[in-house]
Motif scaffolding. Structure first.
Motif, PDB file in Angstrom:
ATOM      1  N   LEU A   1     -87.098  45.081 -10.743  1.00  0.00           N
ATOM      2  CA  LEU A   1     -85.665  45.254 -10.917  1.00  0.00           C
ATOM      3  C   LEU A   1     -85.102  45.992  -9.714  1.00  0.00           C
ATOM      4  CD1 LEU A   1     -85.457  46.371 -14.678  1.00  0.00           C
ATOM      5  CD2 LEU A   1     -84.785  44.152 -13.732  1.00  0.00           C
ATOM      6  N   VAL A   2     -83.885  45.635  -9.331  1.00  0.00           N
ATOM      7  CA  VAL A   2     -83.205  46.302  -8.246  1.00  0.00           C
ATOM      8  C   VAL A   2     -81.748  46.521  -8.661  1.00  0.00           C
ATOM      9  CG1 VAL A   2     -82.573  44.125  -7.104  1.00  0.00           C
ATOM     10  CG2 VAL A   2     -82.652  46.246  -5.785  1.00  0.00           C
ATOM     11  N   PHE A   3     -81.185  47.658  -8.294  1.00  0.00           N
ATOM     12  CA  PHE A   3     -79.786  47.924  -8.634  1.00  0.00           C
ATOM     13  C   PHE A   3     -78.886  47.215  -7.634  1.00  0.00           C
ATOM     14  CE2 PHE A   3     -75.792  50.256  -8.753  1.00  0.00           C
ATOM     15  CZ  PHE A   3     -75.576  50.346 -10.123  1.00  0.00           C
ATOM     16  N   VAL A   4     -77.942  46.428  -8.163  1.00  0.00           N
ATOM     17  CA  VAL A   4     -77.024  45.642  -7.333  1.00  0.00           C
ATOM     18  C   VAL A   4     -75.604  46.128  -7.590  1.00  0.00           C
ATOM     19  CG1 VAL A   4     -76.129  43.349  -6.810  1.00  0.00           C
ATOM     20  CG2 VAL A   4     -78.541  43.639  -7.409  1.00  0.00           C
ATOM     21  N   PHE A   5     -74.920  46.545  -6.545  1.00  0.00           N
ATOM     22  CA  PHE A   5     -73.535  46.984  -6.690  1.00  0.00           C
ATOM     23  C   PHE A   5     -72.627  45.783  -6.956  1.00  0.00           C
ATOM     24  CE2 PHE A   5     -75.188  50.582  -4.189  1.00  0.00           C
ATOM     25  CZ  PHE A   5     -74.758  51.631  -5.009  1.00  0.00           C
ATOM     26  N   GLY A   6     -71.666  45.972  -7.857  1.00  0.00           N
ATOM     27  CA  GLY A   6     -70.681  44.943  -8.148  1.00  0.00           C
ATOM     28  C   GLY A   6     -69.559  44.945  -7.123  1.00  0.00           C
ATOM     29  N   PRO A   7     -68.640  43.958  -7.213  1.00  0.00           N
ATOM     30  CA  PRO A   7     -67.596  43.809  -6.188  1.00  0.00           C
ATOM     31  C   PRO A   7     -66.640  44.991  -6.095  1.00  0.00           C
ATOM     32  CG  PRO A   7     -67.179  42.372  -8.066  1.00  0.00           C
ATOM     33  CD  PRO A   7     -68.554  42.905  -8.244  1.00  0.00           C
ATOM     34  N   VAL A   8     -66.356  45.653  -7.222  1.00  0.00           N
ATOM     35  CA  VAL A   8     -65.446  46.800  -7.163  1.00  0.00           C
ATOM     36  C   VAL A   8     -66.117  47.968  -6.454  1.00  0.00           C
ATOM     37  CG1 VAL A   8     -64.127  48.457  -8.528  1.00  0.00           C
ATOM     38  CG2 VAL A   8     -64.210  46.066  -9.237  1.00  0.00           C
ATOM     39  N   ALA A   9     -67.383  48.228  -6.774  1.00  0.00           N
ATOM     40  CA  ALA A   9     -68.115  49.314  -6.112  1.00  0.00           C
ATOM     41  C   ALA A   9     -68.271  49.035  -4.619  1.00  0.00           C
ATOM     42  CB  ALA A   9     -69.480  49.497  -6.760  1.00  0.00           C
ATOM     43  N   ARG A  10     -68.592  47.793  -4.268  1.00  0.00           N
ATOM     44  CA  ARG A  10     -68.736  47.443  -2.843  1.00  0.00           C
ATOM     45  C   ARG A  10     -67.428  47.663  -2.096  1.00  0.00           C
ATOM     46  NH1 ARG A  10     -70.445  41.526  -2.462  1.00  0.00           N
ATOM     47  NH2 ARG A  10     -70.370  42.006  -0.238  1.00  0.00           N
ATOM     48  N   ALA A  11     -66.319  47.220  -2.699  1.00  0.00           N
ATOM     49  CA  ALA A  11     -65.020  47.397  -2.057  1.00  0.00           C
ATOM     50  C   ALA A  11     -64.707  48.882  -1.883  1.00  0.00           C
ATOM     51  CB  ALA A  11     -63.930  46.709  -2.884  1.00  0.00           C
TER      52      ALA A  11
ATOM     53  N   THR B   1     -67.433  39.689 -19.434  1.00  0.00           N
ATOM     54  CA  THR B   1     -67.495  40.633 -18.317  1.00  0.00           C
ATOM     55  C   THR B   1     -67.701  42.059 -18.827  1.00  0.00           C
ATOM     56  OG1 THR B   1     -66.118  39.279 -16.853  1.00  0.00           O
ATOM     57  CG2 THR B   1     -66.201  41.641 -16.400  1.00  0.00           C
ATOM     58  N   GLU B   2     -68.639  42.752 -18.218  1.00  0.00           N
ATOM     59  CA  GLU B   2     -68.903  44.147 -18.552  1.00  0.00           C
ATOM     60  C   GLU B   2     -68.607  45.022 -17.339  1.00  0.00           C
ATOM     61  OE1 GLU B   2     -72.988  44.194 -19.710  1.00  0.00           O
ATOM     62  OE2 GLU B   2     -72.618  43.226 -21.646  1.00  0.00           O
ATOM     63  N   ALA B   3     -68.454  46.326 -17.590  1.00  0.00           N
ATOM     64  CA  ALA B   3     -68.196  47.255 -16.489  1.00  0.00           C
ATOM     65  C   ALA B   3     -69.292  47.163 -15.436  1.00  0.00           C
ATOM     66  CB  ALA B   3     -68.068  48.675 -17.027  1.00  0.00           C
ATOM     67  N   GLY B   4     -70.525  46.929 -15.876  1.00  0.00           N
ATOM     68  CA  GLY B   4     -71.641  46.812 -14.935  1.00  0.00           C
ATOM     69  C   GLY B   4     -71.514  45.635 -13.999  1.00  0.00           C
ATOM     70  N   ASP B   5     -70.858  44.560 -14.446  1.00  0.00           N
ATOM     71  CA  ASP B   5     -70.646  43.413 -13.563  1.00  0.00           C
ATOM     72  C   ASP B   5     -69.734  43.777 -12.395  1.00  0.00           C
ATOM     73  OD1 ASP B   5     -72.133  41.572 -15.174  1.00  0.00           O
ATOM     74  OD2 ASP B   5     -70.430  41.490 -16.553  1.00  0.00           O
ATOM     75  N   LEU B   6     -68.842  44.725 -12.631  1.00  0.00           N
ATOM     76  CA  LEU B   6     -67.855  45.108 -11.629  1.00  0.00           C
ATOM     77  C   LEU B   6     -68.314  46.278 -10.766  1.00  0.00           C
ATOM     78  CD1 LEU B   6     -64.769  44.860 -14.003  1.00  0.00           C
ATOM     79  CD2 LEU B   6     -65.470  43.179 -12.297  1.00  0.00           C
ATOM     80  N   ILE B   7     -69.047  47.201 -11.383  1.00  0.00           N
ATOM     81  CA  ILE B   7     -69.481  48.397 -10.663  1.00  0.00           C
ATOM     82  C   ILE B   7     -70.926  48.265 -10.176  1.00  0.00           C
ATOM     83  CG2 ILE B   7     -69.874  50.877 -10.847  1.00  0.00           C
ATOM     84  CD1 ILE B   7     -67.582  50.970 -12.869  1.00  0.00           C
ATOM     85  N   GLY B   8     -71.808  47.804 -11.033  1.00  0.00           N
ATOM     86  CA  GLY B   8     -73.190  47.614 -10.618  1.00  0.00           C
ATOM     87  C   GLY B   8     -74.144  47.674 -11.794  1.00  0.00           C
ATOM     88  N   LYS B   9     -75.301  46.982 -11.643  1.00  0.00           N
ATOM     89  CA  LYS B   9     -76.310  46.974 -12.702  1.00  0.00           C
ATOM     90  C   LYS B   9     -77.632  46.506 -12.114  1.00  0.00           C
ATOM     91  CE  LYS B   9     -75.033  42.320 -14.281  1.00  0.00           C
ATOM     92  NZ  LYS B   9     -74.545  41.530 -15.441  1.00  0.00           N
TER      93      LYS B   9
ATOM     94  N   GLU C   1     -77.810  55.225 -12.737  1.00  0.00           N
ATOM     95  CA  GLU C   1     -78.974  54.412 -12.382  1.00  0.00           C
ATOM     96  C   GLU C   1     -79.530  54.761 -11.002  1.00  0.00           C
ATOM     97  OE1 GLU C   1     -76.439  51.875 -15.164  1.00  0.00           O
ATOM     98  OE2 GLU C   1     -76.140  53.339 -13.566  1.00  0.00           O
ATOM     99  N   ILE C   2     -78.664  55.218 -10.098  1.00  0.00           N
ATOM    100  CA  ILE C   2     -79.134  55.546  -8.750  1.00  0.00           C
ATOM    101  C   ILE C   2     -79.044  57.041  -8.465  1.00  0.00           C
ATOM    102  CG2 ILE C   2     -78.536  53.268  -7.855  1.00  0.00           C
ATOM    103  CD1 ILE C   2     -76.045  54.534  -6.578  1.00  0.00           C
ATOM    104  N   GLY C   3     -78.493  57.790  -9.433  1.00  0.00           N
ATOM    105  CA  GLY C   3     -78.384  59.231  -9.267  1.00  0.00           C
ATOM    106  C   GLY C   3     -77.482  59.647  -8.127  1.00  0.00           C
ATOM    107  N   ASP C   4     -76.432  58.890  -7.877  1.00  0.00           N
ATOM    108  CA  ASP C   4     -75.545  59.199  -6.760  1.00  0.00           C
ATOM    109  C   ASP C   4     -74.116  58.809  -7.125  1.00  0.00           C
ATOM    110  OD1 ASP C   4     -74.737  60.116  -4.326  1.00  0.00           O
ATOM    111  OD2 ASP C   4     -75.913  58.676  -3.141  1.00  0.00           O
ATOM    112  N   TRP C   5     -73.192  59.205  -6.254  1.00  0.00           N
ATOM    113  CA  TRP C   5     -71.774  58.965  -6.474  1.00  0.00           C
ATOM    114  C   TRP C   5     -71.272  57.810  -5.614  1.00  0.00           C
ATOM    115  CZ3 TRP C   5     -68.624  61.920  -9.768  1.00  0.00           C
ATOM    116  CH2 TRP C   5     -69.233  63.043 -10.328  1.00  0.00           C
TER     117      TRP C   5
END
Length: 333
Positions: A117-127, A100-108, A163-167
């Motif tokens: 390629l498309v940026f997909v938010f991970g479960p922690v970021a979605r929550a 597991t990497e931070a990107g799996d939880l936040i997004g990659k 990756e998305i230039g946003d917070w």
């Protein structure tokens, strides 16, 4: 109905958690109806008052992160799921693993069917973005360097995503739950997380169900499975609990004895074993012991031969049933 469009409301939790003894209402935010991300619940779930008190104070504290600590099968994940179920709250769940990497939880970035390629938010970021809860199971198998990537979110602070230039700005209602096993010799591949990461959590400890409650639960299982006499169900359930207590005491997660067992018996395992033993009663017609037969198929066939024999000897001593199954027959043939 999507919970994103629902409006939360104050709910008196006393009838939800068996708190009829509490004289005044205890309110938490919840929803009138379950949504697609509300975890499944069990009508037979047995609540521990201490756990409820810990969870209520956490929900009211405004803190973000809670870590549940306990041996395998003590109900860490199920408690978190059942609590959210009763309040109809959504809960994302992620089962951590050593890669597991931070990107799996936040997004990659992830590949698309068209080869892009498309940026997909991970479960922690979605929550965080939706103001929901997320559960990370087996948190301490994650590399400590990767887990520190969550530090800001564990405090409810915003995180910049290059990756998305946003917070990512967490909304109210965002909470992170993690489960870990104790740092003992019985668990392989567990890491000591960074002190700064640990410092961001509130903690809860989970132990096995109290003896009287576990016996009562197994008794109910036996009666539901067809045992007719309640007194027999109680005495049989007591035998199951006695074996479980002996196995847990000898488990290498607790014992440092050289002969410590490499498996333990959770309440979940006991329920499965008792149900299967009732279903396997007919094997006695072939000269086999149904209690041993069921235990093999619900637990001990995956254990080492030494552990399997030690546990079945405990069963023999408690139940008085000889260890005779197709496996023992093949070993002595």
């Amino acid at each position: 109905m999507s919970q994103i469009t629902q409006t939360s409301q104050k709910i008196d939790i006393r009838p939800l958690f068996g708190l009829g003894h509490v004289p005044s209402p205890v309110y938490l935010d919840g929803y009138a109806e379950p949504g697609p991300d509300t975890p499944e619940g069990s009508a037979d779930y047995v609540w521990q008052r201490g756990h409820i008190q810990d969870m209520v104070t956490f929900f009211r504290s405004g803190e973000i992160a809670l870590q549940a600590i306990g041996h395998a099968g003590t109900g860490k994940s199920s408690f978190i799921e059942e609590f959210h179920n009763r309040l109809n709250l959504p809960l994302y769940t992620y089962n951590a693993h050593p890669r597991t990497e931070a990107g799996d939880l936040i997004g990659k970035y992830a590949p698309t069917p068209s080869g892009g390629l498309v940026f997909v938010f991970g479960p922690v970021a979605r929550a965080a973005m939706e103001g929901r809860s997320v559960l990370i199971d087996e948190y301490n198998v994650i590399d400590p360097g990767e887990a520190t990537g969550l530090n800001a979110l564990l405090e409810g602070r915003s995180v910049f995503i290059p990756e998305i230039g946003d917070w990512i700005r967490p909304k109210p209602g965002f909470r992170i739950f993690t489960t870990i096993n104790p740092r003992t010799v019985g668990y392989v591949g567990r890491n000591t997380q960074d002190a700064a990461n640990d410092d961001r959590f509130r903690f809860m400890y989970f132990d096995y169900m109290p003896e009287d409650q576990e016996i009562s639960l197994i008794k109910s299982v036996l009666l539901s499975a067809g045992m007719k006499d309640e007194a027999t169900a109680i005495s049989t359930a007591t035998c199951y609990r006695e074996v479980a207590a002996a196995v847990r005491k000898a488990y290498m997660g607790v014992s440092d004895d050289a002969a410590a067992l490499d498996v333990t018996l959770s309440t979940r395992s006991l329920v499965r074993w008792a149900k299967y033993a009732m279903a396997c009663a007919g094997v006695s017609n072939s000269g086999f012991g149904p209690v041993h037969y069921a235990l093999e198929r619900s637990k001990t066939l995956k254990a080492s031969p030494e552990t399997r024999m030690a546990i079945h000897e405990m069963v023999h001593q408690v139940f008085g049933e000889e260890y005779r199954t197709p496996l023992t027959q093949s070993l002595t043939a």
